[in-house]
Structure formats: C-alpha cells, structure tokens
Write a protein that holds these residues in place. Sequence first.
Motif, PDB file in Angstrom:
ATOM      1  N   MET A  52      39.524  28.107  42.299  1.00 38.35           N
ATOM      2  CA  MET A  52      38.089  28.457  42.331  1.00 38.35           C
ATOM      3  C   MET A  52      38.140  30.096  41.966  1.00 38.35           C
ATOM      4  SD  MET A  52      36.142  26.091  44.961  1.00 38.35           S
ATOM      5  CE  MET A  52      37.630  25.731  46.188  1.00 38.35           C
ATOM      6  N   VAL A  53      39.144  30.827  42.712  1.00 33.29           N
ATOM      7  CA  VAL A  53      39.050  32.296  42.728  1.00 33.29           C
ATOM      8  C   VAL A  53      39.289  32.764  41.181  1.00 33.29           C
ATOM      9  CG1 VAL A  53      40.273  34.407  43.214  1.00 33.29           C
ATOM     10  CG2 VAL A  53      40.088  32.629  44.995  1.00 33.29           C
ATOM     11  N   VAL A  54      40.354  31.948  40.587  1.00 34.20           N
ATOM     12  CA  VAL A  54      40.500  32.372  39.147  1.00 34.20           C
ATOM     13  C   VAL A  54      39.410  31.970  38.269  1.00 34.20           C
ATOM     14  CG1 VAL A  54      41.828  31.736  37.240  1.00 34.20           C
ATOM     15  CG2 VAL A  54      42.941  32.034  39.262  1.00 34.20           C
ATOM     16  N   ASP A  55      38.932  30.876  38.571  1.00 28.68           N
ATOM     17  CA  ASP A  55      37.581  30.261  37.476  1.00 28.68           C
ATOM     18  C   ASP A  55      36.455  31.374  37.632  1.00 28.68           C
ATOM     19  OD1 ASP A  55      39.062  28.373  36.779  1.00 28.68           O
ATOM     20  OD2 ASP A  55      38.235  26.908  37.809  1.00 28.68           O
ATOM     21  N   ALA A  56      36.261  31.853  38.880  1.00 31.70           N
ATOM     22  CA  ALA A  56      35.176  32.906  39.081  1.00 31.70           C
ATOM     23  C   ALA A  56      35.465  34.223  38.594  1.00 31.70           C
ATOM     24  CB  ALA A  56      35.156  33.180  40.683  1.00 31.70           C
ATOM     25  N   GLY A  57      36.705  34.393  37.869  1.00 32.07           N
ATOM     26  CA  GLY A  57      36.962  35.674  37.147  1.00 32.07           C
ATOM     27  C   GLY A  57      37.614  36.813  38.418  1.00 32.07           C
ATOM     28  N   ALA A  58      37.670  36.422  39.471  1.00 35.41           N
ATOM     29  CA  ALA A  58      38.191  37.318  40.587  1.00 35.41           C
ATOM     30  C   ALA A  58      39.478  37.375  41.024  1.00 35.41           C
ATOM     31  CB  ALA A  58      37.357  36.627  42.231  1.00 35.41           C
ATOM     32  N   THR A  59      39.957  37.961  42.146  1.00 35.40           N
ATOM     33  CA  THR A  59      41.290  37.953  42.503  1.00 35.40           C
ATOM     34  C   THR A  59      41.323  37.701  43.718  1.00 35.40           C
ATOM     35  OG1 THR A  59      41.343  39.807  40.767  1.00 35.40           O
ATOM     36  CG2 THR A  59      43.221  39.598  42.486  1.00 35.40           C
ATOM     37  N   SER A  60      42.582  37.029  44.237  1.00 32.41           N
ATOM     38  CA  SER A  60      43.203  36.682  45.610  1.00 32.41           C
ATOM     39  C   SER A  60      43.577  38.000  46.152  1.00 32.41           C
ATOM     40  CB  SER A  60      44.129  35.551  45.640  1.00 32.41           C
ATOM     41  OG  SER A  60      44.376  35.546  47.020  1.00 32.41           O
ATOM     42  N   ALA A  61      42.971  38.528  47.431  1.00 30.59           N
ATOM     43  CA  ALA A  61      43.719  39.658  47.932  1.00 30.59           C
ATOM     44  C   ALA A  61      44.781  39.380  48.816  1.00 30.59           C
ATOM     45  CB  ALA A  61      42.701  40.083  48.913  1.00 30.59           C
TER      46      ALA A  61
END
Length: 268
Positions: free
Chosen positions: A57-66
């Motif tokens: 879900m993080v990747v699909d949102a174009g975000a990064t895991s902290a």
Amino acid sequence: MDKKTRVTREGIRLYAPEDFAGMHKAGKLAAEILDAMIPLVVPGVTTGELDAAIEKMVVDAGATSATIGYKGYEHASCISINHVVCHGIPSEKKLKDGDILNIDVTVIVDGWYGDTSRMYVAGKLPRKAERLIEVTHEALMRGIEAAKPGNTFGDIGFAIQSFVEQNRMSVVRDFCGHGLGQVFHAPPNVLHYGRPGTGPVLQEGMFFTIEPMVNIGRPETKVLADDWTAVTRDKSLSAQFEHSIGITETGSEVFTLSPADRFHPTYG
Ligand code: MF3
Ligand code: CO
Ligand code: CO
C-alpha cells in the motif's frame, strides 16, 4: 530566499502554518493503511503477510516507508502481539484467536512523516484485553486534550499517567513519543507520565507524536535478543495507540485521523 527555521530553546522546531498541509497528507495515508488492515487481521494470518500488505500500500501510493532501512530495521511496520510492548518484528508467526496486536506504520509523503498505530484483535476479544484497549485509547485522547499552547509536555504526561493509574494499569516509561515533521524522530521526548507544569511549554507549530504504551501489570520492559522486540518483564498484556499531531493557536490538529473513523474500535 529560504525562510528562517524557528527552533525553541529546547531544540524543538516550530513549523509554519503552511507546513500543516504536508503533515495532513502523510498522516492521512498512514491512517488509511491502518484502516485497510482491519479485515486482514484474522486468526491464521502471519504478521509477515500483514507487513507485506502494508508495504504494497505504501508503494502503490507512491510514498516511502520510514521504517525500512531505519537503524537497520527491514519492515514497513511494527506488529506487537499481546505482551509485546512495541517494535515487534513481522515474521512467519501466525495470529491465534484472541490475540491483540498493535500495528504501527510510518510513511513519508513529499518529505513529511506520518506516524500512527492502533490496536486490533484476531477473532474474539478477551474481556481483560478489551478493558486494556479502552483505557489505552482513552489515555491517548486525554493526552491530546492537554496538548494546547501554554500547557506543558508534563501536562500531557500527567493527563495520561493519572488516567491509566486510576484504572490500576501502568504506563511504560522506557519508550516515549517524539517530535517529527520533515524528520522521523526529533526533540522533544514526549513522556507519557509526568507532573503538571513541568517540561517545555507547548507552542503553535510544534509537531509530535503521543503514543502511550499501557500494561495490565507492571511497567518494566525488556528488549529481546533480536535487539528490537520490547516485551513486558512480567509477561502481562500491553497495548498502544499513536497519533501524530500539530499544535495550533488554540489547541491541536490530529494528522493521523482515520478517514473511515475506525481508529477505535477496530474490532467488532
Ligand atoms: N513507528 C515507531 C514510532 O512510533 C518507530 C518504529 S522504528 C522501527 O516511533 F524501526 F522499529 F520501525
Ligand atoms: Co512514533
Ligand atoms: Co509509530
């Protein structure tokens, strides 16, 4: 020209009004991910499978895991079951009926950090665990109520500790909340215990987490040989809820509100 970054005497950064939007966006994604986990938490699923769903879900949102790569941590979440206080590592371990667990997710969106965690149950919720979860959630809400300009960080800690202890449970001392914003962990340490009027004074533009860990038994914890997993020393059940918030002119805004209004309860 860069605008000047304001920092208090205690080293706490004061963000500008326009910085709230970035935090709301990051906080919302983290909360949406926790909302989406609700139907996945069932007996038989492994915490590794839950973590894989979060990472996707993080990747699909174009975000990064902290958390991936943070001090050598390799997962997109911490999943802490029963007597695990925090920093449980996702693994091949399967959830059992009646397990309670905290899922903690931190994402980075456009450079802003959204950090939130909440409690879940696999199958049927045991009565004792329900009371623990209720008290822990209410403790966080009381801490947030105390978060307004002119109050101090000690007022937040006192609001949490006094409520928890009135309910004959204990507040973990070994882990705390933290400033965040364009970094994951920044000053101050946000203690979940304390005395009224002590500690730094809250000011508009402070961004930080409140994330009380509450034990049914004694407050002491120990970290297992994996160097991450923190457990209660007496093996008693532990619960935690976490929000990221920002101090406004009159109070606070919660960045990690659940869009589905499922921060609590996430069971039933
Ligand atoms: N999200 C946790 C917190 O609330 C920190 C987890 S760090 C990790 O501060 F490396 F364990 F993931
Ligand atoms: Co945190
Ligand atoms: Co967290």
